[in-house]
Design an enzyme around this catalytic site. Sequence first.
Site, mmCIF file in Angstrom:
data_model
loop_
_atom_site.group_PDB
_atom_site.id
_atom_site.type_symbol
_atom_site.label_atom_id
_atom_site.label_comp_id
_atom_site.label_asym_id
_atom_site.label_seq_id
_atom_site.Cartn_x
_atom_site.Cartn_y
_atom_site.Cartn_z
ATOM 1 C CD GLN A 1 12.241 -6.374 -2.979
ATOM 2 O OE1 GLN A 1 12.471 -5.739 -1.951
ATOM 3 N NE2 GLN A 1 11.665 -5.798 -4.027
ATOM 4 C CE LYS B 1 14.398 -2.485 3.788
ATOM 5 N NZ LYS B 1 15.656 -1.990 3.184
ATOM 6 C CG ASN C 1 14.827 -4.690 0.245
ATOM 7 O OD1 ASN C 1 15.282 -4.262 1.299
ATOM 8 N ND2 ASN C 1 14.237 -3.910 -0.637
ATOM 9 C CG ASP C 2 19.824 -2.728 1.413
ATOM 10 O OD1 ASP C 2 20.716 -2.302 0.657
ATOM 11 O OD2 ASP C 2 19.740 -2.426 2.614
ATOM 12 C CB THR D 1 2.101 1.219 1.991
ATOM 13 O OG1 THR D 1 2.248 -0.121 2.453
ATOM 14 C CG2 THR D 1 3.456 1.896 1.983
ATOM 15 C CE LYS E 1 10.928 1.118 1.876
ATOM 16 N NZ LYS E 1 11.453 0.887 0.514
ATOM 17 C CB SER F 1 -0.157 -5.723 3.199
ATOM 18 O OG SER F 1 -0.845 -4.746 2.447
ATOM 19 C CG MET G 1 -29.109 14.994 -6.056
ATOM 20 S SD MET G 1 -29.955 14.228 -7.435
ATOM 21 C CE MET G 1 -29.637 15.457 -8.727
ATOM 22 C CB CYS H 1 -24.179 21.878 -13.140
ATOM 23 S SG CYS H 1 -22.939 22.892 -12.296
#
Length: 530
Positions: free
Chosen positions: A43, A47, A75-76, A140, A143, A202, A287, A439
Site C-alpha cells: 500500500q 499523506k 491509501n485514500d 505507533t 501515524k 516502520s 525472584m 500462589c
Amino acid sequence: MAGQKPTVDYSLYLVTGRELLPEGKDYLESLEESIKGGVTLVQVREKNTDTGEFLRIAQASKDICRKYNVPILINDRIDIALAIEADGVHIGQTDMPVEKARKLLPPNAIIGMTCNSVEHVRKAVQDGVDYVGLGPVWGTQTKKLTSPIVGVRGIGPLLDALEGTDVKAVSIAGIKWTNALHCMHGSVSLSGRSLDGLAVVSDIVASKDPYTAAKRIATIVNACKANPLICFSTFPPSYAPDVIKRSVGELLGAVKQYSPIVHQLTNTVVTTQSANATIALGASPIMATAPEEMADLAAVSGGLLVNFGTIQNLDGMLAAGFNYNQNRKPVVFDPVGVGATGYRRTSAAHLLNAWQATVIKGNPGELAALANSKEVQAKGVDSVGTGFADPASFVRNLARRERAIIVLTGVTDYVSDGTTVVRLSNGHPLLGEITGSGCMVGTAVATFCAGASMAEASKRAPEAPEDAKLVRGDMLVAAVGGVLAITVASELAAARADVKGSGTFLPALIDELAALTPEKIATYGKVEVI
C-alpha cells in the site's frame, strides 16, 4: 485495473512511508528489497505529498510491484489509484464511503478499510469490502492514532464479526518482528478464525536491511498459516486420565533432570514459601524484579511466573513477559485479586496485551474479573459465593478468548486449553488455612511448565525450521502437573502424624513436595477429562 479481481495474499502487507527511510536509503531500492524478502501486498501511503509527486511515486512503486507480481493499493486517493491503474485502495473510517469508492473504481478493484470496533467491521462487510485492517493493536509513531488501542486481546471479537464471510483480515499498527508471533497467536476468534496477515510499516521501511526485516516477519506469518494455531497443548488432542498422570510423572522427572531456573515476580507475602516449593520440586528459584535484568534472565531461565498480589514493579512485569515471549519460554500469569481495584484490572489488561501468557491461573473471583463476568464476585483476593454454574464451559471459553491454558482453582480444580477440560479433585482443607497456598500452585505450575519447555527444547535441532510456537511442550499437562503436585502433596502432608494444624502443615507440605514421585501422582491423582 480492468479485468479479473487479483488474487491477494495478505500475509505480509507493507504500508510505505518514505519519511521513515534511514539516511541514504533509496525508497524504490527499499521497496524492491522488501518484496524480495517476502512482502506480498503493498500500500502506497503519501499523506504530505502533492498530487504530482504522489503520482510519480505511485507509478514507480507499481512498476516494481508488477515485476514481482505483487498487488499494489493506494491509501485514500482514488484519483491516484485510477491514474496508475492500481489494484485497489485502502480507506479509513473518515475517508470516502465504500459505496462511493466502489462506484468510481472498476468492479475488480480491491477495497480495504480500517476498523477498530465490531460495528465498524459489520458495516464494512455490509458495504462489500474485500479486507479489513484491524487495530490499532499497539501504539505507533508512524501515524497519529485517532482511535483507542484495541490490543491483541481485542482482535478476536472483531474477527468474530467476520464469521461466515469471505472478507480477509490483517492487524495494523505497531507490529514488528518481535511481536508478530504474539499478534498471530493471540488474534483468534472464539470459533478459531485467525488473521490472514500482518500490516507492517516502520519495522521494514525504517530498516537499513529491509530484505531481512521482511523475511523475519514473513517467516513467522507463513509458519503460523502452515501450522495449526494450537493453544500450548498437543494437536490433535488425545488425553485420557491415565495418560495425563503418566505424562505429569514424566514432567516431574524432567524438572528434576534439568533443574530449570524458575523466575518469579511474586508478591512479598509468599516469596519464601514459593522459593522453598520450587526447590522442593527440583528446580531453582530466582525472584528478580528489575526491568534491566529481564533480557538476560529470560535467556537462561526455564520459565516465568508473574504474580501481582502486591504490584510493586509493573515495568519489570512488562519487560519480563516480553522477553520470555522472545525466548519462546512459558509465562504463567497469576492475577491475584485482579477484581479488587480498578488499578489491578487495568494493569492486568496492560500486561496481557503486552505479552502472551502461556497459562493464566486464578480462583473464581479472579478469573470472573478477567472475563468481565458477574457470575462470581471477589472480596479482596478471595472469591465470594459458590462459584460458576458450569465451570468447565467457563474455563474452555476463557482459554479460547485468552489463547492460553486456564487454571481455575477451588475445591475442585479445572484446567483447559480451549478444547479439552481436565477436572482435578485432590486437595485438603488445610490448604485454605495457610497464606499463599494459591500462589504456591502458580509456582508449581510455572515449575512444571519450565520442565516441559526444557525437555522439548532438548529434542529440537538448532537449525529446525520456524514452527510458529510461542512455547514448545505440552503446557496443558504441565498446568495439570503443577496443580496435582500441590494438591496431592497436601493430602499426604495432612495425613502425617506430626501435622497438628496449619502451623505444622506448611513445612510438611514442602517435605511432601520434595518426596513426590510419579508413582504417587499415578496412585493418588484424581483426574477426569470432560
